[in-house]
Design a protein around this motif. Sequence first.
Motif, PDB file in Angstrom:
ATOM      1  N   LYS B   4      54.288 -26.480  28.917  1.00  0.00           N
ATOM      2  CA  LYS B   4      54.688 -27.844  29.305  1.00  0.00           C
ATOM      3  C   LYS B   4      53.604 -28.466  30.193  1.00  0.00           C
ATOM      4  CE  LYS B   4      59.448 -27.571  28.438  1.00  0.00           C
ATOM      5  NZ  LYS B   4      59.543 -27.894  27.055  1.00  0.00           N
ATOM      6  N   PRO B   5      53.214 -29.727  29.882  1.00  0.00           N
ATOM      7  CA  PRO B   5      52.144 -30.350  30.680  1.00  0.00           C
ATOM      8  C   PRO B   5      52.465 -30.426  32.172  1.00  0.00           C
ATOM      9  CG  PRO B   5      52.560 -31.598  28.690  1.00  0.00           C
ATOM     10  CD  PRO B   5      53.622 -30.552  28.751  1.00  0.00           C
ATOM     11  N   TRP B   6      53.709 -30.743  32.551  1.00  0.00           N
ATOM     12  CA  TRP B   6      54.045 -30.850  33.981  1.00  0.00           C
ATOM     13  C   TRP B   6      53.892 -29.508  34.684  1.00  0.00           C
ATOM     14  CZ3 TRP B   6      58.022 -27.973  36.050  1.00  0.00           C
ATOM     15  CH2 TRP B   6      58.982 -27.470  35.174  1.00  0.00           C
ATOM     16  N   PHE B   7      54.178 -28.433  33.950  1.00  0.00           N
ATOM     17  CA  PHE B   7      54.031 -27.104  34.550  1.00  0.00           C
ATOM     18  C   PHE B   7      52.550 -26.721  34.683  1.00  0.00           C
ATOM     19  CE2 PHE B   7      54.520 -22.500  34.967  1.00  0.00           C
ATOM     20  CZ  PHE B   7      55.494 -22.468  35.948  1.00  0.00           C
ATOM     21  N   LYS B   8      51.770 -27.164  33.693  1.00  0.00           N
ATOM     22  CA  LYS B   8      50.311 -26.931  33.769  1.00  0.00           C
ATOM     23  C   LYS B   8      49.732 -27.625  34.995  1.00  0.00           C
ATOM     24  CE  LYS B   8      49.276 -24.579  30.021  1.00  0.00           C
ATOM     25  NZ  LYS B   8      48.733 -23.230  30.131  1.00  0.00           N
ATOM     26  N   ILE B   9      50.256 -28.823  35.295  1.00  0.00           N
ATOM     27  CA  ILE B   9      49.764 -29.566  36.471  1.00  0.00           C
ATOM     28  C   ILE B   9      50.081 -28.769  37.740  1.00  0.00           C
ATOM     29  CG2 ILE B   9      50.103 -31.672  37.854  1.00  0.00           C
ATOM     30  CD1 ILE B   9      50.550 -33.115  35.112  1.00  0.00           C
ATOM     31  N   ILE B  10      51.312 -28.209  37.794  1.00  0.00           N
ATOM     32  CA  ILE B  10      51.686 -27.396  38.976  1.00  0.00           C
ATOM     33  C   ILE B  10      50.755 -26.199  39.113  1.00  0.00           C
ATOM     34  CG2 ILE B  10      53.513 -25.910  39.955  1.00  0.00           C
ATOM     35  CD1 ILE B  10      55.557 -27.871  38.758  1.00  0.00           C
ATOM     36  N   TRP B  12      47.719 -25.897  38.032  1.00  0.00           N
ATOM     37  CA  TRP B  12      46.405 -26.393  38.464  1.00  0.00           C
ATOM     38  C   TRP B  12      46.402 -26.689  39.958  1.00  0.00           C
ATOM     39  CZ3 TRP B  12      41.515 -26.702  36.863  1.00  0.00           C
ATOM     40  CH2 TRP B  12      41.258 -26.391  35.517  1.00  0.00           C
ATOM     41  N   LEU B  13      47.495 -27.315  40.444  1.00  0.00           N
ATOM     42  CA  LEU B  13      47.582 -27.641  41.885  1.00  0.00           C
ATOM     43  C   LEU B  13      47.580 -26.371  42.740  1.00  0.00           C
ATOM     44  CD1 LEU B  13      50.193 -30.564  41.923  1.00  0.00           C
ATOM     45  CD2 LEU B  13      47.775 -30.708  42.522  1.00  0.00           C
ATOM     46  N   ILE B  14      48.343 -25.378  42.299  1.00  0.00           N
ATOM     47  CA  ILE B  14      48.396 -24.111  43.039  1.00  0.00           C
ATOM     48  C   ILE B  14      47.016 -23.452  43.047  1.00  0.00           C
ATOM     49  CG2 ILE B  14      49.392 -21.779  43.073  1.00  0.00           C
ATOM     50  CD1 ILE B  14      51.952 -23.079  41.829  1.00  0.00           C
ATOM     51  N   THR B  15      46.361 -23.474  41.879  1.00  0.00           N
ATOM     52  CA  THR B  15      45.014 -22.886  41.770  1.00  0.00           C
ATOM     53  C   THR B  15      44.045 -23.584  42.719  1.00  0.00           C
ATOM     54  OG1 THR B  15      45.479 -22.417  39.462  1.00  0.00           O
ATOM     55  CG2 THR B  15      43.180 -22.315  40.115  1.00  0.00           C
ATOM     56  N   ILE B  16      44.121 -24.924  42.716  1.00  0.00           N
ATOM     57  CA  ILE B  16      43.231 -25.699  43.590  1.00  0.00           C
ATOM     58  C   ILE B  16      43.496 -25.338  45.054  1.00  0.00           C
ATOM     59  CG2 ILE B  16      42.741 -28.055  44.426  1.00  0.00           C
ATOM     60  CD1 ILE B  16      43.276 -28.927  41.431  1.00  0.00           C
ATOM     61  N   SER B  17      44.782 -25.157  45.405  1.00  0.00           N
ATOM     62  CA  SER B  17      45.115 -24.831  46.797  1.00  0.00           C
ATOM     63  C   SER B  17      44.497 -23.495  47.205  1.00  0.00           C
ATOM     64  CB  SER B  17      46.625 -24.826  47.007  1.00  0.00           C
ATOM     65  OG  SER B  17      47.194 -23.637  46.524  1.00  0.00           O
ATOM     66  N   PHE B  18      44.489 -22.535  46.301  1.00  0.00           N
ATOM     67  CA  PHE B  18      43.893 -21.237  46.639  1.00  0.00           C
ATOM     68  C   PHE B  18      42.367 -21.337  46.748  1.00  0.00           C
ATOM     69  CE2 PHE B  18      48.008 -19.402  45.443  1.00  0.00           C
ATOM     70  CZ  PHE B  18      48.172 -18.553  46.515  1.00  0.00           C
ATOM     71  N   PHE B  19      41.769 -22.142  45.885  1.00  0.00           N
ATOM     72  CA  PHE B  19      40.316 -22.324  45.994  1.00  0.00           C
ATOM     73  C   PHE B  19      39.972 -23.076  47.280  1.00  0.00           C
ATOM     74  CE2 PHE B  19      40.188 -20.904  41.649  1.00  0.00           C
ATOM     75  CZ  PHE B  19      38.961 -20.273  41.570  1.00  0.00           C
ATOM     76  N   PHE B  20      40.841 -24.028  47.650  1.00  0.00           N
ATOM     77  CA  PHE B  20      40.642 -24.742  48.918  1.00  0.00           C
ATOM     78  C   PHE B  20      40.702 -23.761  50.088  1.00  0.00           C
ATOM     79  CE2 PHE B  20      42.708 -26.655  52.640  1.00  0.00           C
ATOM     80  CZ  PHE B  20      41.714 -27.544  53.015  1.00  0.00           C
ATOM     81  N   LEU B  21      41.708 -22.857  50.040  1.00  0.00           N
ATOM     82  CA  LEU B  21      41.866 -21.864  51.110  1.00  0.00           C
ATOM     83  C   LEU B  21      40.629 -20.975  51.222  1.00  0.00           C
ATOM     84  CD1 LEU B  21      45.568 -20.850  50.479  1.00  0.00           C
ATOM     85  CD2 LEU B  21      44.686 -21.806  52.588  1.00  0.00           C
ATOM     86  N   ALA B  22      40.158 -20.510  50.068  1.00  0.00           N
ATOM     87  CA  ALA B  22      38.979 -19.618  50.071  1.00  0.00           C
ATOM     88  C   ALA B  22      37.765 -20.346  50.628  1.00  0.00           C
ATOM     89  CB  ALA B  22      38.709 -19.112  48.659  1.00  0.00           C
ATOM     90  N   THR B  23      37.555 -21.589  50.188  1.00  0.00           N
ATOM     91  CA  THR B  23      36.389 -22.339  50.685  1.00  0.00           C
ATOM     92  C   THR B  23      36.555 -22.682  52.169  1.00  0.00           C
ATOM     93  OG1 THR B  23      37.389 -24.282  49.687  1.00  0.00           O
ATOM     94  CG2 THR B  23      35.516 -23.353  48.547  1.00  0.00           C
ATOM     95  N   ALA B  24      37.802 -22.964  52.589  1.00  0.00           N
ATOM     96  CA  ALA B  24      38.055 -23.267  54.011  1.00  0.00           C
ATOM     97  C   ALA B  24      37.691 -22.066  54.879  1.00  0.00           C
ATOM     98  CB  ALA B  24      39.515 -23.651  54.218  1.00  0.00           C
ATOM     99  N   ILE B  25      38.034 -20.878  54.409  1.00  0.00           N
ATOM    100  CA  ILE B  25      37.701 -19.655  55.164  1.00  0.00           C
ATOM    101  C   ILE B  25      36.186 -19.491  55.254  1.00  0.00           C
ATOM    102  CG2 ILE B  25      37.815 -17.125  55.105  1.00  0.00           C
ATOM    103  CD1 ILE B  25      40.632 -17.501  53.794  1.00  0.00           C
ATOM    104  N   ILE B  26      35.513 -19.681  54.110  1.00  0.00           N
ATOM    105  CA  ILE B  26      34.049 -19.500  54.092  1.00  0.00           C
ATOM    106  C   ILE B  26      33.376 -20.532  55.005  1.00  0.00           C
ATOM    107  CG2 ILE B  26      31.991 -19.615  52.611  1.00  0.00           C
ATOM    108  CD1 ILE B  26      33.912 -18.578  50.314  1.00  0.00           C
ATOM    109  N   ILE B  27      33.793 -21.809  54.855  1.00  0.00           N
ATOM    110  CA  ILE B  27      33.174 -22.878  55.665  1.00  0.00           C
ATOM    111  C   ILE B  27      33.420 -22.616  57.153  1.00  0.00           C
ATOM    112  CG2 ILE B  27      33.368 -25.346  56.255  1.00  0.00           C
ATOM    113  CD1 ILE B  27      33.960 -25.799  53.221  1.00  0.00           C
ATOM    114  N   SER B  28      34.672 -22.280  57.499  1.00  0.00           N
ATOM    115  CA  SER B  28      35.019 -22.096  58.913  1.00  0.00           C
ATOM    116  C   SER B  28      34.311 -20.898  59.523  1.00  0.00           C
ATOM    117  CB  SER B  28      36.526 -21.918  59.073  1.00  0.00           C
ATOM    118  OG  SER B  28      37.198 -23.012  58.542  1.00  0.00           O
TER     119      SER B  28
END
Lengths: 160, 101
Positions: B4-10, B12-28
């Motif tokens: 389902k496209p709406w589930f794919k969006i979720i 993707w959002l979760i994936t992006i959040s984890f990549f954000f977390l990883a990059t936030a740790i590296i940057i910080s």
Amino acid sequence: MKIRFDFIIHWLWTIVFSLLALSGIAMVGPRYGWVLNYDIGAADISHRVLAAVFVILTFISIGYEVIRAIRNDTSSQAWFVIGSGGYQLFTYITTLIFIITGAIIWICMDANMAATAFALYVHEKLTYIVILSVIWHIYMKCHALVWPKKVQQGKSKTMK
Amino acid sequence: MMQKPWFKIIIWLITISFFFLATAIIISSLAPSPDEDKSMLYMSGMMNAMDSSLMGLSMSMESDIYLKTIVKKASDFTLPFILYSMAAALLVKLRRSQIDR
């Protein structure tokens, strides 16, 4: 449409963990505060509330596995977050460490500074390891990110 | 569900959040030491947390003898329950291994 229990737990768990990590990282120190714009109060409340949800989800999952064991149910639970091998076992062990160290931080904050400091150290470093492992997990399961292809009726008819 | 496209969006959002977390740790972790303003912002954030969050509540719990008694009784009840559960899980595991043989 029938949705499997392990599927629901998997995604609930994922959402709760990502929010826990987000609020937790903001509290690590001044270097990390920018993640939530230095709103440590909001981070603290959300971290504690989500931690309770996380513990409930863990106990539901453990209870589900125990019931399956009692019933001698050996069916595959591909989406389940805990299990006896591979990434499921890694998640199970790290989750228990998160819960134990989190409880120590919460309970011993005013009473035992040495225990709190040690638990904070383990909790923080484990977060980094688990986030890296989740990135690896996403990489291994990246086919889930592929957008569904539209089935063209005309094309499918010609194929037939 | 996964298609389902709406589930794919979720997802993707979760994936992006984890990549954000990883990059936030590296940057910080690679960033230079925080200046005084940032340290003060963090400290004031911690003070706000002390006043308005559950951290403050847990501090006040220390002086509330009645509440402490309830927490102690609850933990007295929960700890044996956890130990019994672990013993039951071990028994089930042993029983399953016996059945498998």
